[in-house]
Design a protein around this motif. Structure first.
Motif, PDB file in Angstrom:
ATOM      1  N   ALA A 494     -79.009  12.528 -14.034  1.00  0.00           N
ATOM      2  CA  ALA A 494     -77.946  12.912 -14.965  1.00  0.00           C
ATOM      3  C   ALA A 494     -76.967  11.778 -15.188  1.00  0.00           C
ATOM      4  CB  ALA A 494     -77.222  14.147 -14.432  1.00  0.00           C
ATOM      5  N   MET A 495     -76.578  11.093 -14.121  1.00  0.00           N
ATOM      6  CA  MET A 495     -75.615   9.992 -14.238  1.00  0.00           C
ATOM      7  C   MET A 495     -76.197   8.857 -15.079  1.00  0.00           C
ATOM      8  SD  MET A 495     -72.492   9.344 -13.276  1.00  0.00           S
ATOM      9  CE  MET A 495     -72.006   9.971 -11.666  1.00  0.00           C
ATOM     10  N   ASN A 496     -77.492   8.606 -14.955  1.00  0.00           N
ATOM     11  CA  ASN A 496     -78.117   7.549 -15.753  1.00  0.00           C
ATOM     12  C   ASN A 496     -78.038   7.852 -17.241  1.00  0.00           C
ATOM     13  OD1 ASN A 496     -78.790   6.055 -13.497  1.00  0.00           O
ATOM     14  ND2 ASN A 496     -80.847   6.933 -13.305  1.00  0.00           N
ATOM     15  N   TYR A 497     -78.318   9.094 -17.614  1.00  0.00           N
ATOM     16  CA  TYR A 497     -78.253   9.462 -19.031  1.00  0.00           C
ATOM     17  C   TYR A 497     -76.810   9.466 -19.532  1.00  0.00           C
ATOM     18  CZ  TYR A 497     -83.199  10.659 -19.485  1.00  0.00           C
ATOM     19  OH  TYR A 497     -84.568  10.598 -19.562  1.00  0.00           O
ATOM     20  N   LEU A 498     -75.863   9.928 -18.691  1.00  0.00           N
ATOM     21  CA  LEU A 498     -74.456   9.932 -19.095  1.00  0.00           C
ATOM     22  C   LEU A 498     -73.943   8.511 -19.309  1.00  0.00           C
ATOM     23  CD1 LEU A 498     -73.038  12.691 -16.699  1.00  0.00           C
ATOM     24  CD2 LEU A 498     -73.211  12.839 -19.191  1.00  0.00           C
ATOM     25  N   SER A 499     -74.423   7.592 -18.502  1.00  0.00           N
ATOM     26  CA  SER A 499     -73.981   6.201 -18.627  1.00  0.00           C
ATOM     27  C   SER A 499     -74.459   5.559 -19.917  1.00  0.00           C
ATOM     28  CB  SER A 499     -74.478   5.386 -17.426  1.00  0.00           C
ATOM     29  OG  SER A 499     -73.977   5.924 -16.219  1.00  0.00           O
ATOM     30  N   LYS A 500     -75.536   6.101 -20.500  1.00  0.00           N
ATOM     31  CA  LYS A 500     -76.066   5.549 -21.738  1.00  0.00           C
ATOM     32  C   LYS A 500     -75.347   6.057 -22.982  1.00  0.00           C
ATOM     33  CE  LYS A 500     -80.747   5.304 -19.791  1.00  0.00           C
ATOM     34  NZ  LYS A 500     -82.142   5.804 -19.907  1.00  0.00           N
ATOM     35  N   LEU A 501     -74.485   7.054 -22.798  1.00  0.00           N
ATOM     36  CA  LEU A 501     -73.842   7.660 -23.963  1.00  0.00           C
ATOM     37  C   LEU A 501     -72.818   6.731 -24.576  1.00  0.00           C
ATOM     38  CD1 LEU A 501     -73.238  11.357 -22.839  1.00  0.00           C
ATOM     39  CD2 LEU A 501     -74.970  10.498 -24.409  1.00  0.00           C
ATOM     40  N   ASP A 502     -72.790   6.731 -25.908  1.00  0.00           N
ATOM     41  CA  ASP A 502     -71.743   6.037 -26.642  1.00  0.00           C
ATOM     42  C   ASP A 502     -70.625   7.041 -26.872  1.00  0.00           C
ATOM     43  OD1 ASP A 502     -70.114   4.602 -28.274  1.00  0.00           O
ATOM     44  OD2 ASP A 502     -71.455   4.612 -30.014  1.00  0.00           O
ATOM     45  N   THR A 503     -69.529   6.887 -26.146  1.00  0.00           N
ATOM     46  CA  THR A 503     -68.452   7.889 -26.189  1.00  0.00           C
ATOM     47  C   THR A 503     -67.475   7.671 -27.335  1.00  0.00           C
ATOM     48  OG1 THR A 503     -67.146   6.556 -24.651  1.00  0.00           O
ATOM     49  CG2 THR A 503     -68.562   8.279 -23.716  1.00  0.00           C
ATOM     50  N   SER A 504     -67.756   6.744 -28.219  1.00  0.00           N
ATOM     51  CA  SER A 504     -66.819   6.493 -29.315  1.00  0.00           C
ATOM     52  C   SER A 504     -66.855   7.605 -30.354  1.00  0.00           C
ATOM     53  CB  SER A 504     -67.158   5.154 -29.988  1.00  0.00           C
ATOM     54  OG  SER A 504     -68.486   5.177 -30.499  1.00  0.00           O
ATOM     55  N   GLY A 505     -68.000   8.291 -30.440  1.00  0.00           N
ATOM     56  CA  GLY A 505     -68.123   9.298 -31.484  1.00  0.00           C
ATOM     57  C   GLY A 505     -67.659  10.673 -31.084  1.00  0.00           C
ATOM     58  N   PHE A 506     -67.474  10.922 -29.814  1.00  0.00           N
ATOM     59  CA  PHE A 506     -67.004  12.233 -29.388  1.00  0.00           C
ATOM     60  C   PHE A 506     -66.181  12.082 -28.111  1.00  0.00           C
ATOM     61  CE2 PHE A 506     -71.196  11.384 -27.792  1.00  0.00           C
ATOM     62  CZ  PHE A 506     -71.195  11.804 -26.477  1.00  0.00           C
ATOM     63  N   SER A 507     -65.791  13.207 -27.549  1.00  0.00           N
ATOM     64  CA  SER A 507     -64.795  13.196 -26.482  1.00  0.00           C
ATOM     65  C   SER A 507     -65.262  12.421 -25.259  1.00  0.00           C
ATOM     66  CB  SER A 507     -64.472  14.641 -26.084  1.00  0.00           C
ATOM     67  OG  SER A 507     -63.583  14.648 -24.996  1.00  0.00           O
ATOM     68  N   SER A 508     -64.582  11.322 -24.967  1.00  0.00           N
ATOM     69  CA  SER A 508     -64.906  10.548 -23.767  1.00  0.00           C
ATOM     70  C   SER A 508     -64.433  11.260 -22.513  1.00  0.00           C
ATOM     71  CB  SER A 508     -64.261   9.168 -23.852  1.00  0.00           C
ATOM     72  OG  SER A 508     -62.848   9.280 -23.924  1.00  0.00           O
ATOM     73  N   ILE A 509     -63.398  12.100 -22.635  1.00  0.00           N
ATOM     74  CA  ILE A 509     -62.870  12.795 -21.468  1.00  0.00           C
ATOM     75  C   ILE A 509     -63.894  13.760 -20.894  1.00  0.00           C
ATOM     76  CG2 ILE A 509     -61.775  14.576 -22.901  1.00  0.00           C
ATOM     77  CD1 ILE A 509     -60.602  13.247 -19.476  1.00  0.00           C
ATOM     78  N   LEU A 510     -64.697  14.380 -21.773  1.00  0.00           N
ATOM     79  CA  LEU A 510     -65.722  15.309 -21.307  1.00  0.00           C
ATOM     80  C   LEU A 510     -66.812  14.566 -20.535  1.00  0.00           C
ATOM     81  CD1 LEU A 510     -66.461  18.246 -21.309  1.00  0.00           C
ATOM     82  CD2 LEU A 510     -67.623  17.935 -23.488  1.00  0.00           C
ATOM     83  N   VAL A 511     -67.171  13.389 -21.009  1.00  0.00           N
ATOM     84  CA  VAL A 511     -68.152  12.578 -20.304  1.00  0.00           C
ATOM     85  C   VAL A 511     -67.602  12.153 -18.945  1.00  0.00           C
ATOM     86  CG1 VAL A 511     -69.524  10.462 -20.384  1.00  0.00           C
ATOM     87  CG2 VAL A 511     -69.144  11.785 -22.476  1.00  0.00           C
TER      88      VAL A 511
END
Length: 839
Positions: A494-511
């Motif tokens: 799960a952490m590996n996939y979360l680290s790949k997310l581009d948080t610019s398009g949606f809430s970074s706080i949730l990530v």
């Protein structure tokens, strides 16, 4: 264009052994077939696969013109169809419902044979007026507008639960009513329950002679073909029966779906048709010109004399008629054939697959409508087929990229398939070996995980889900990982996939919060702390509002605090309380649910209240939640304050707010009256650890919103023997305006508080109590002396000073004790006599 499938809805057939050429025929009862010819009626037994056997015959008084069967106790409804003369210049017209009464065609009920009591229950209801334009291209009036096969078809439901819920009612309940009529080349099916609505139009490939409508099919005969079309009756009835159809819970193929022909079967010389249970009765008759001329057989030479041989004439085959019984196969058997047929479209990803599977689904639905006609084994087989058909439709909508992809969700729900079973069915690699997950499957998985199902996916399937959403909907990954069904996900994956997310398009706080939760699962406290420190506290609260399951989950109906919630309880309780309060403000969690959460989190039983829950209640008062009943919240807080004071039980954790904080932040907490502080300071409490509870309780009582009368019954555990209990009791009596009793109590228990009490409470209309109650009481107690004599004396002097200001000299003299020492009262009398001149 009606689509044609080469299926096999018809099974075995047999000839009815009629003695005369049939003119009229119909089915009825459990297994009876009636055939009329002239003035004679024959009855035959029709039972399953057995041969049709004659049962009886009887004669009528006249030629049979119409033959119909009615069960005993069931009234007949008739429908009249008027034929109008057409004017060539008139246009086609269709009037539905009550508007059809504007057609100018009048219908009058004939009351012949009906008594006055009966005739009042009959009335005319206008359903439909339709005028057709004839085809005048040949300048000869054609028969294309000749109507036939007018029919009303009711759909009933039986087997619904009775009031005691233990037995199934055998009474029929009308679900829907349908009206069908036909022209030679087109048929019309209307629904006429709440309103009249055209459901389906049937375009026949050749000229029709007669049609019969059943809940499952429309059977049409032409001169040489028996045609079987699908109908939408069960789809319409399902929506009348179940309000949850067309929601995320249940689905049904639409009434507007195109009909199709299941089979067109060759049958020479068809003249008439009727339907009876699972039988179709067909009359065939060859045209006279088509009957071949039969010649007499040539005479044979006889070799012996005296041998007389009589030749039999051929049977009456020249008439060329037959009455057939054609059985329709069982719904389950036809359903299986339709499913097998649909597999030819499965890999092509076309709408034809959905269409044929929808037809199969409606076929099973129609068979299940009237449960009273089914054997237990047959019903179980149909229910299994129904679930299977829902699974097939779920597969189609999850696999095909259509505007109706969302229907995968309700169909999978009705199928009874688990999420794991759906995921196992949903592995469709593309030609290049890669995988593409269509939005129907993503929609189903997303909603299923959001509904807090009790199903827990294996680590392998959970990883597959994460991979799916990483490819199809990456912004949903934080929400997906918070589902209880994803409990077994490997946190490293799960952490590996979360680290790949581009948080610019949606809430970074949730990530960030999801990463913090996964770090806890991994046992990496340093990373957890770093993630929690990367945003201010109020932004973290917003993150929890976006995804409440970061803190609270439900499994099998039980509230389960997450590992992250347990960590916050110990390290950031203020953030935890603020977050739960934010969830309540945004209607993400209910009041009782929040209470249960903190009790479970703090390991308390249902009767023990942890301090964190008290902190939440206090925060609710400060926030002024609109959904919180104010007096109920007051009751919760005061009950807890009183219980802990009576037991001298300190809070299990340090309160997040002091009484001073609450007074400054919340209007419901009032300033504590000055005399209360004097009263409290007169005695040192044995345990200072619960003074905050006392101050908060006193502050609530002093506030403007508190209903004092409601708390009185609950004050009994709080004894007046202690200063803390005394202060609460006196406060409550004061708020109830029981001033005289309070004066007596304070003079007895704490005389040093009496003057502060009088200065604060005995004002305006209560000012007379200074000299009517307080002054006589003090004079009496000073006279009696005792260890509190000096306190009483000083209080008396202050009381005289107040009374001297308030009263005129004559009134002042009247309230003084007759046996008092003049020298003691003289200074106050002089001030009273001089105050008028001073003013």
């Amino acid at each position: 264009m009606v689509q044609l499938y080469n299926l096999h809805p018809f099974g075995s057939q047999q000839v009815v052994p009629c003695k005369l050429e049939p003119e009229r025929f119909c089915g009825g009862g459990r297994d009876a077939l009636f055939v009329a010819a002239g003035c004679k009626v024959e009855a035959f037994a029709v039972a399953g696969q057995e041969l049709c056997q004659p049962r009886c015959a009887f004669s009528t008084l006249g030629r049979v013109l119409c033959l119909a069967y009615s069960e005993a106790g069931i009234s007949n409804e008739t429908l009249q169809l008027d034929s109008d003369d057409f004017v060539i210049c008139q246009k086609p017209v269709e009037l539905l419902g009550e508007k059809s009464s504007q057609s100018g065609v009048s219908v009058t009920l004939e009351s012949t044979g009906l008594d006055d009591k009966t005739i009042k229950y009959y009335h005319v209801q206008h359903l439909l007026y339709k005028r057709f334009a004839p085809d005048i291209s040949s300048l000869v009036l054609s028969d294309d507008i000749k109507l036939h096969s007018l029919q009303l078809l009711p759909i009933y439901q039986t087997g619904s639960p009775t009031t005691d819920r233990k037995k199934l009612s055998q009474e029929k309940e009308l679900l829907s009513l349908f009206c069908f009529f036909s022209l030679p080349h087109v048929g019309y099916l209307y629904m006429v329950v709440k309103s009249v609505e055209l459901m389906s139009v049937y375009q026949y490939p050749e000229k029709s002679q007669q049609a019969v409508l059943t809940p499952q099919f429309l059977h049409v005969i032409t001169s040489n073909n028996l045609q079987c079309f699908t109908v939408r009756c069960s789809a319409a009835a399902a929506r009348e029966e179940d309000p949850y159809v067309d929601t995320t819970l249940k689905a049904c193929p639409p009434v507007s779906m195109d009909v199709c022909a299941l089979r067109i079967q060759l049958f020479i010389g068809l003249k008439a048709i009727c339907h009876f249970k699972n039988h179709i009765i067909l009359l065939t008759k060859a045209d006279p010109e088509a009957i071949p001329e039969r010649r007499e057989p040539p005479k044979r030479l006889l070799s012996r004399k005296g041998t007389n041989v009589k030749f039999k004439t051929p049977p009456v085959a020249e008439a060329g008629w037959n009455l057939y019984i054609v059985d329709t196969i069982s719904p389950v058997q036809l359903y299986k054939e339709m499913v097998d047929y649909s597999n030819t479209y499965k890999t092509a990803k076309t709408q034809s697959c959905i269409h044929l599977l929808s037809e199969a689904h409606l076929l099973v639905r129609a068979a299940l409508m009237d449960a009273s006609q089914l054997e237990p084994g047959e019903k179980a087989e149909l229910l299994e087929a129904f679930k299977e058909s829902c699974g097939h439709l779920g597969d189609c909508y999850s696999r095909l990229d259509t505007q109706y992809s969302h229907l995968a969700l309700p169909y999978y729900k009705m199928s009874g398939l688990s999420m794991a079973e759906v995921l196992t069915r949903a592995d469709w690699p593309l030609e290049d070996g890669s995988q593409k997950y269509e939005r129907g499957l993503i929609f189903y998985i997303n909603h299923s995980l959001d509904e807090n199902l009790d199903e827990e996916l294996s680590e392998e399937l959970a990883a597959k889900v994460v991979q799916m959403f990483h490819m199809a909907e990456p912004k949903q990954l934080p929400h997906i990982l918070c589902s209880p069904s994803m409990k077994n996900i490997n946190p490293v994956t799960a952490m590996n996939y979360l680290s790949k997310l581009d948080t610019s398009g949606f809430s970074s706080i949730l990530v960030t919060l999801t990463k913090a939760a996964m770090a806890l699962k991994m046992g990496d406290l340093d990373r957890h702390r770093n993630e929690m420190k990367s945003h201010p506290e109020m932004k973290l609260v917003c993150g929890f509002i976006l995804e409440p399951r970061l803190l609270i989950q439900q499994r099998r109906g039980q509230i389960i605090p997450t590992e992250l919630a347990v960590q916050l309880k110990d390290t950031q309780p203020g953030l935890l309380v603020a977050s739960v309060l934010g969830l309540q403000k945004n209607n993400k969690i209910g009041i009782e649910e929040a209470d249960s959460f903190f009790k479970v989190l703090c390991g308390k039983d249902k009767d023990t209240i942890p301090q964190l829950l008290v902190d939440l209640w206090e925060a609710q008062l400060v926030a002024g939640l609109p959904d919180v009943v104010l007096q109920e919240l007051f009751f919760k807080l005061t009950s807890q304050y009183i219980w802990r004071l009576s037991k001298m039980q300190p809070p299990d954790t340090i309160p997040l707010r002091t009484s001073e904080d609450l007074i400054n932040a919340c209007s419901h907490y009032g300033l504590i009256y000055p005399w209360v502080n004097v009263l409290i300071s007169s005695d040192s409490l044995a345990d200072k650890s619960y003074t905050e509870d006392l101050s908060k309780l006193q502050s609530l009582i002093c506030g403007p919103s508190f209903d004092i009368a409601s708390i009185i019954p609950f004050l009994e555990p709080l004894s007046e023997d202690t200063i803390a209990g005394l202060s609460v009791h006196v406060l409550c009596r004061t708020r109830l305006k029981e001033y005289e009793q309070c004066i007596d109590t304070l003079l007895e228990r704490c005389p040093e508080a009496i003057i502060p009490y009088a200065n604060h409470e005995l004002k305006e209309e209560n000012r007379t109590l200074w000299w009517k109650k307080l002054l006589p009481e003090l004079c009496h107690r000073v006279k009696c002396g005792g260890e509190k004599g000096q306190l009483y004396l000083s209080s008396l002097k202050e009381t005289l000073s107040v009374v001297a200001v308030e009263l005129e000299l004559r009134d002042f003299l009247n309230v003084l004790p007759e046996d008092g020492t003049a020298a003691f009262f003289l200074p106050y009398l002089l001030y009273c006599s001089r105050k008028k001149s001073l003013t």
